[in-house]
Design a protein around this motif. Structure first.
Motif, mmCIF file in Angstrom:
data_model
loop_
_atom_site.group_PDB
_atom_site.id
_atom_site.type_symbol
_atom_site.label_atom_id
_atom_site.label_comp_id
_atom_site.label_asym_id
_atom_site.label_seq_id
_atom_site.Cartn_x
_atom_site.Cartn_y
_atom_site.Cartn_z
ATOM 1 N N LYS B 25 0.743 3.594 1.236
ATOM 2 C CA LYS B 25 0.763 2.940 2.528
ATOM 3 C C LYS B 25 2.166 2.823 3.104
ATOM 4 C CE LYS B 25 0.314 -1.539 3.414
ATOM 5 N NZ LYS B 25 -0.152 -2.948 3.336
ATOM 6 N N ALA B 26 3.099 2.383 2.274
ATOM 7 C CA ALA B 26 4.478 2.217 2.754
ATOM 8 C C ALA B 26 5.042 3.548 3.239
ATOM 9 C CB ALA B 26 5.343 1.637 1.645
ATOM 10 N N SER B 42 18.220 3.036 10.166
ATOM 11 C CA SER B 42 18.844 2.799 8.866
ATOM 12 C C SER B 42 17.838 2.152 7.924
ATOM 13 C CB SER B 42 20.028 1.866 9.027
ATOM 14 O OG SER B 42 19.551 0.564 9.353
ATOM 15 N N MET B 43 18.194 2.143 6.670
ATOM 16 C CA MET B 43 17.410 1.446 5.671
ATOM 17 C C MET B 43 17.089 0.018 6.129
ATOM 18 S SD MET B 43 17.258 2.900 2.498
ATOM 19 C CE MET B 43 17.949 2.561 0.888
ATOM 20 N N GLU B 44 18.110 -0.683 6.552
ATOM 21 C CA GLU B 44 17.940 -2.060 7.033
ATOM 22 C C GLU B 44 16.903 -2.138 8.144
ATOM 23 O OE1 GLU B 44 19.275 -4.908 6.090
ATOM 24 O OE2 GLU B 44 20.746 -4.178 4.625
ATOM 25 N N ASP B 45 17.033 -1.238 9.101
ATOM 26 C CA ASP B 45 16.092 -1.224 10.228
ATOM 27 C C ASP B 45 14.651 -1.116 9.730
ATOM 28 O OD1 ASP B 45 18.254 -1.217 11.996
ATOM 29 O OD2 ASP B 45 18.292 0.975 12.161
ATOM 30 N N ILE B 46 14.454 -0.185 8.808
ATOM 31 C CA ILE B 46 13.099 0.066 8.302
ATOM 32 C C ILE B 46 12.576 -1.153 7.545
ATOM 33 C CG2 ILE B 46 11.729 1.513 6.764
ATOM 34 C CD1 ILE B 46 13.744 3.803 7.383
ATOM 35 N N MET B 47 13.433 -1.688 6.656
ATOM 36 C CA MET B 47 13.058 -2.887 5.895
ATOM 37 C C MET B 47 12.620 -4.016 6.822
ATOM 38 S SD MET B 47 16.274 -3.022 3.287
ATOM 39 C CE MET B 47 15.967 -4.723 2.797
ATOM 40 N N LEU B 50 9.248 -3.198 8.898
ATOM 41 C CA LEU B 50 8.008 -3.166 8.126
ATOM 42 C C LEU B 50 7.913 -4.310 7.128
ATOM 43 C CD1 LEU B 50 7.798 0.679 7.414
ATOM 44 C CD2 LEU B 50 6.777 -0.598 9.297
ATOM 45 N N GLN B 51 8.973 -5.109 7.053
ATOM 46 C CA GLN B 51 8.978 -6.227 6.097
ATOM 47 C C GLN B 51 8.714 -5.752 4.680
ATOM 48 O OE1 GLN B 51 9.820 -9.357 6.760
ATOM 49 N NE2 GLN B 51 10.025 -9.108 8.973
ATOM 50 N N ILE B 52 9.475 -4.767 4.260
ATOM 51 C CA ILE B 52 9.353 -4.319 2.870
ATOM 52 C C ILE B 52 10.734 -4.340 2.226
ATOM 53 C CG2 ILE B 52 7.294 -2.917 3.256
ATOM 54 C CD1 ILE B 52 9.031 -0.468 3.438
ATOM 55 N N THR B 57 11.651 0.776 0.275
ATOM 56 C CA THR B 57 12.123 1.625 1.366
ATOM 57 C C THR B 57 12.844 2.866 0.819
ATOM 58 O OG1 THR B 57 12.461 -0.378 2.672
ATOM 59 C CG2 THR B 57 13.463 1.641 3.497
ATOM 60 N N SER B 58 13.768 2.612 -0.078
ATOM 61 C CA SER B 58 14.541 3.709 -0.654
ATOM 62 C C SER B 58 13.643 4.774 -1.286
ATOM 63 C CB SER B 58 15.503 3.152 -1.703
ATOM 64 O OG SER B 58 16.143 4.195 -2.400
ATOM 65 N N MET B 59 12.704 4.323 -2.107
ATOM 66 C CA MET B 59 11.854 5.284 -2.814
ATOM 67 C C MET B 59 10.962 6.070 -1.867
ATOM 68 S SD MET B 59 10.836 3.318 -6.298
ATOM 69 C CE MET B 59 10.898 4.753 -7.377
ATOM 70 N N ASN B 60 10.393 5.377 -0.891
ATOM 71 C CA ASN B 60 9.452 6.064 -0.020
ATOM 72 C C ASN B 60 10.139 6.956 0.998
ATOM 73 O OD1 ASN B 60 7.484 3.478 -0.836
ATOM 74 N ND2 ASN B 60 6.530 5.466 -0.645
ATOM 75 N N VAL B 61 11.329 6.553 1.424
ATOM 76 C CA VAL B 61 12.096 7.435 2.301
ATOM 77 C C VAL B 61 12.437 8.723 1.546
ATOM 78 C CG1 VAL B 61 14.363 7.744 3.340
ATOM 79 C CG2 VAL B 61 13.029 5.716 3.876
ATOM 80 N N ARG B 62 12.820 8.549 0.304
ATOM 81 C CA ARG B 62 13.145 9.743 -0.488
ATOM 82 C C ARG B 62 11.939 10.679 -0.588
ATOM 83 N NH1 ARG B 62 13.914 10.400 -5.959
ATOM 84 N NH2 ARG B 62 14.001 8.156 -6.315
ATOM 85 N N GLN B 63 10.776 10.085 -0.812
ATOM 86 C CA GLN B 63 9.560 10.907 -0.903
ATOM 87 C C GLN B 63 9.301 11.671 0.390
ATOM 88 O OE1 GLN B 63 5.847 9.031 -2.838
ATOM 89 N NE2 GLN B 63 5.945 11.266 -3.068
ATOM 90 N N LEU B 64 9.520 10.995 1.510
ATOM 91 C CA LEU B 64 9.323 11.658 2.807
ATOM 92 C C LEU B 64 10.301 12.816 2.973
ATOM 93 C CD1 LEU B 64 8.703 8.473 4.957
ATOM 94 C CD2 LEU B 64 7.072 10.359 4.673
#
Lengths: 168, 168
Positions: B25-26, B42-47, B50-52, B57-64
């Motif tokens: 989902k994330a 940025s990472m911060e923006d995404i966090m 989406l409140q995660i 964030t780091s792991m799922n961005v990497r997957q993308l």
DNA sequence: TTAAACTTTCAATAATTATTGAAAGTTTAA
DNA sequence: TTAAACTTTCAATAATTATTGAAAGTTTAA
């Protein structure tokens, strides 16, 4: 490879494939088992083969029936119910396409359409991008769903013909 | 419907769709967020959006990024990394088709081929059925995968053209 | 070099999803 | 009817998967 080994490998692989496409493992494995079974199997047979509980078997068999890819059979002079898989691969694909389209794609298309057609007085950059990108996604998803509809409404062997044309 | 509402609806729907097709989902929601965002985030923006958590964030961005549908960007005089989505819907479809084919379909095809070509001295009913049914599945899966390969090797707009032909 | 500004890793934990199995429900033969 | 032979339901539990957040790692400006 011997029969038993091949059977186990197929059932387990089908379960893994199911899982990675959002289909419950037990459901996928019951389907696999029935798919290669020459005769209909009883609840007991399935429980035994897959080492799963009665409740689990009951619920997942019902789901397969709901999906239209497993049928109930009865044997004269036997009180048990027996279950048999739809054996035609086209029909299997047809039903799966139909159910997934109905349950998962069509609702998303509805939302994409809705979201991509918002109107805001002040047309900000963000709004424009949202509209543009969700519209693109709407069009793609819609085309793919129409393709699924074609598969769903196929006459026998329609899909093979088209796929052949596709890959040739 | 206002922008914020539309955005939330899209992100949440994309997350649900992802889940029902075996995508975290994330990961789906980060993709949705970047998909409609005019600039890289940025990472911060995404966090924040989406409140995660940072780790999530780091792991799922990497997957993308692994999937080839999100890119890293840097801004001059800024140490943060920014992330932007592939914005072309064809290319998105192409990459998703490519990854799912490689990760999930091709391995299954290999097993289906293996299982459907067993030879047993004593050709029982069960063995015959296993061979027949897994062969049918092999052929279907193979055709569908070849179709995915076509999508993967598409030139731009190829898919649209073919889909149009398909649905017309 | 160093230390500030970031990202990644990963063990612990939370959330979700699947499974069990016993109780309740249903069907049918006698 | 009734009771045996089945199936279904569902609360409890187990298994799996996702998420957190702090510690470790990395990069870069000074």
């Amino acid at each position: 490879m011997k029969y038993e080994e091949a059977k186990d490998k197929f059932i387990s692989t089908w379960g893994v494939l199911g899982s990675s496409w959002g289909i419950n493992k037990a459901m996928a494995q019951i389907h696999a088992l029935l798919w290669i079974s020459p005769e209909a199997l009883s609840m007991e047979d399935i429980m035994e083969e897959l080492q799963i509980s009665r409740g689990n078997t009951s619920m997942n068999v019902r789901q397969l029936i709901d999906w239209g890819i497993v049928y109930k059979e009865t044997k004269a002079g036997d009180r048990k119910e027996y279950f048999a898989s739809e054996k035609n691969v086209q029909e299997l694909a047809r039903q799966v396409a139909k159910e997934r389209s109905k349950r998962e794609i069509k609702p998303v298309i509805r939302i994409l359409k809705e979201v991509s057609s918002i109107k805001e007085d002040e047309e900000s950059e963000k709004t424009k991008e949202l509209i543009k990108q969700t519209k693109a996604l709407y069009e793609l998803t819609n085309s793919m769903d129409k393709m699924l509809d074609k598969v769903v409404n196929q006459e026998k062997n329609w899909m093979t013909k088209v796929l052949m044309k596709f890959i040739s």
